[in-house]
Design an enzyme around this catalytic site. Structure first.
Site, PDB file in Angstrom:
ATOM      1  N   CYS A   1       1.093  -1.477   0.134  1.00 32.48           N
ATOM      2  CA  CYS A   1      -0.068  -0.230   0.041  1.00 32.48           C
ATOM      3  C   CYS A   1       0.819   1.012   0.156  1.00 32.48           C
ATOM      4  CB  CYS A   1      -1.237  -0.161   1.707  1.00 32.48           C
ATOM      5  SG  CYS A   1      -2.000   1.353   1.473  1.00 32.48           S
TER       6      CYS A   1
ATOM      7  N   SER B   1       0.561   3.596   2.141  1.00 35.73           N
ATOM      8  CA  SER B   1       0.607   4.498   2.929  1.00 35.73           C
ATOM      9  C   SER B   1       2.364   3.284   3.606  1.00 35.73           C
ATOM     10  CB  SER B   1      -0.430   3.578   3.795  1.00 35.73           C
ATOM     11  OG  SER B   1      -1.482   3.924   3.780  1.00 35.73           O
TER      12      SER B   1
ATOM     13  N   HIS C   1       4.882   5.432   1.514  1.00 27.87           N
ATOM     14  CA  HIS C   1       4.781   6.889   2.411  1.00 27.87           C
ATOM     15  C   HIS C   1       6.149   7.217   3.616  1.00 27.87           C
ATOM     16  CE1 HIS C   1       1.724   8.923   0.313  1.00 27.87           C
ATOM     17  NE2 HIS C   1       0.961   8.282   1.030  1.00 27.87           N
TER      18      HIS C   1
ATOM     19  N   HIS D   1       0.386  -3.600   6.296  1.00 27.66           N
ATOM     20  CA  HIS D   1      -1.184  -3.625   7.812  1.00 27.66           C
ATOM     21  C   HIS D   1      -2.621  -3.953   6.776  1.00 27.66           C
ATOM     22  CE1 HIS D   1      -0.709   0.199   4.768  1.00 27.66           C
ATOM     23  NE2 HIS D   1      -1.843  -0.356   4.708  1.00 27.66           N
TER      24      HIS D   1
ATOM     25  N   CYS E   1      -7.653  -3.121   3.404  1.00 28.31           N
ATOM     26  CA  CYS E   1      -7.088  -1.716   3.899  1.00 28.31           C
ATOM     27  C   CYS E   1      -7.775  -0.884   2.409  1.00 28.31           C
ATOM     28  CB  CYS E   1      -5.129  -1.412   3.646  1.00 28.31           C
ATOM     29  SG  CYS E   1      -5.440   0.068   3.693  1.00 28.31           S
TER      30      CYS E   1
END
Length: 361
Positions: free
Chosen positions: A38, A40, A43, A59, A162
């Site tokens: 992902c 996220s 990042h 996650h 997610c």
């Protein structure tokens, strides 16, 4: 156990051995089967969101329960499960009023006087968003996962933890799109495609997909988009206003950029609502026309699709097995844990919807 360890921004993750504790009274030990990659996580790898290393990211996962603590009542060994980062306590004001995704109770984590769930070179290691899924096993609170039916393929189930929960949930739970209403989705990655699919499930009358990659726009049509806009060709906001004769009732920003967040608000019709789903860099300020607010236009955030994941995830699993939720098309490639840095490179280039790491069983 083997895990992909993040040390500091700008450096590749390394595959190393880390330690994992035994389940406490309310904890569950899960053998990881699949985990999605992902933005996220990217990042953090790229330094946009500051997190100290060493750290195991990840996650968006699914797996099989190996052991449970003495007080666990929701799952048992052998259960197939999907994890969710928005772990909830069940009795704080947020949980009791049905906003479980907003729970901030520290009781779902181990206390400072307790042994850590994870260790690195015999020292305590912080657990990423209660999960740390880029590893062969996860040790989590029982309210960080939910059991699902065993005929659901776990590599596809992982995405529900997610991308699907966040995207479809933003449409169905946060914005509460109703049949016949108009929707625009900016960004057709995993979360954007899930928002498009969610809008189709909600019965939206018109779903406009916006992206700069033609292949993603074509994919968006498969997920339920009725119209597509190539963001490289002209003013996106003007095109939406013209196509809809005044703007959409709902827009969803699924990238995490200042420009696209402002576009999401600017393309609203009177009474419309813009929902920011993508993670925007901390400290960035948005510039919005306050006069537009007089038309009762709104802008809001969505955390993990405002989910109630013990209820939502099994329903989404059913939707997939009924052919209504598109997951097969979202997986661009399946890779091994050792290929994680290649997966992040492809994620940076924006070429793929989702890479899924699959562990040896």
């Amino acid at each position: 156990m083997k895990a992909a360890v993040f040390h500091k921004p700008g450096f590749p993750l390394t595959i190393e051995e880390i330690g994992i504790s035994k389940p406490g009274p309310r904890e569950v030990l899960v053998r990881t089967v699949a985990v999605g990659m992902c933005h996220s996580d990217l990042h953090i790898v790229d330094g946009m969101l500051p997190y100290p290393g060493p750290l195991v990211l990840g996650h968006e996962a699914a797996g099989v329960v190996e052991a449970v603590g003495s007080d666990v009542r929701t799952v048992k060994p052998g259960d197939h499960v999907v994890t969710c980062l928005s772990v909830y306590c069940g009795h704080c004001p947020h949980c009791l009023t049905g906003h479980m995704a907003l729970c901030e109770s520290p009781e779902t984590q181990r206390g400072r006087d307790e042994a850590p769930r994870l260790t690195y070179v015999q020292k305590p290691m912080m657990q990423f968003v209660n999960l740390s899924s880029y590893a062969e096993q996860m040790l989590v609170h029982e309210h960080a996962l939910v059991a699902i039916r065993k005929d659901m393929p776990l590599d596809r189930a992982a995405l529900i933890g997610c991308a699907v929960t966040t995207g479809a949930g933003a449409v169905i739970n946060t914005a509460k799109v109703r049949p016949g209403e108009t929707v625009a989705v900016i960004g057709c990655g995993g979360i954007g495609l899930s928002a498009i699919n969610g809008a189709a499930l909600a019965g939206a009358g018109r779903i406009i997909a916006i992206d700069m990659v033609p292949a993603k726009l074509e994919l968006a049509r498969q997920f339920g988009a009725t119209d597509v806009i190539d963001a490289r060709e002209g003013d996106v906001v003007q095109q939406v206003l013209e196509m809809t004769r005044g703007g959409v009732q709902y827009s969803f920003e699924c990238i995490g950029l200042k420009q696209t967040a402002e576009q999401a608000f600017a393309m609203l019709a009177r009474g419309g609502s813009a929902t920011l789903v993508g993670v925007i860099k901390p400290g960035v300020k948005l510039e919005l026309d306050p006069y537009a607010m007089l038309g009762e236009r709104r802008i809001q955030g969505s955390r993990m699709g405002s989910n109630r994941f013990p209820v939502d995830i099994p329903v989404l699993v059913d939707f997939y097995l009924q052919g209504r939720l598109k997951l097969d098309q979202m997986i661009s490639q399946r890779i091994r844990l050792e290929q994680i840095n290649e997966g992040f490179d492809q994620l940076r280039r924006g070429e793929l919807a989702r890479s899924v790491i699959v562990f040896d069983q």
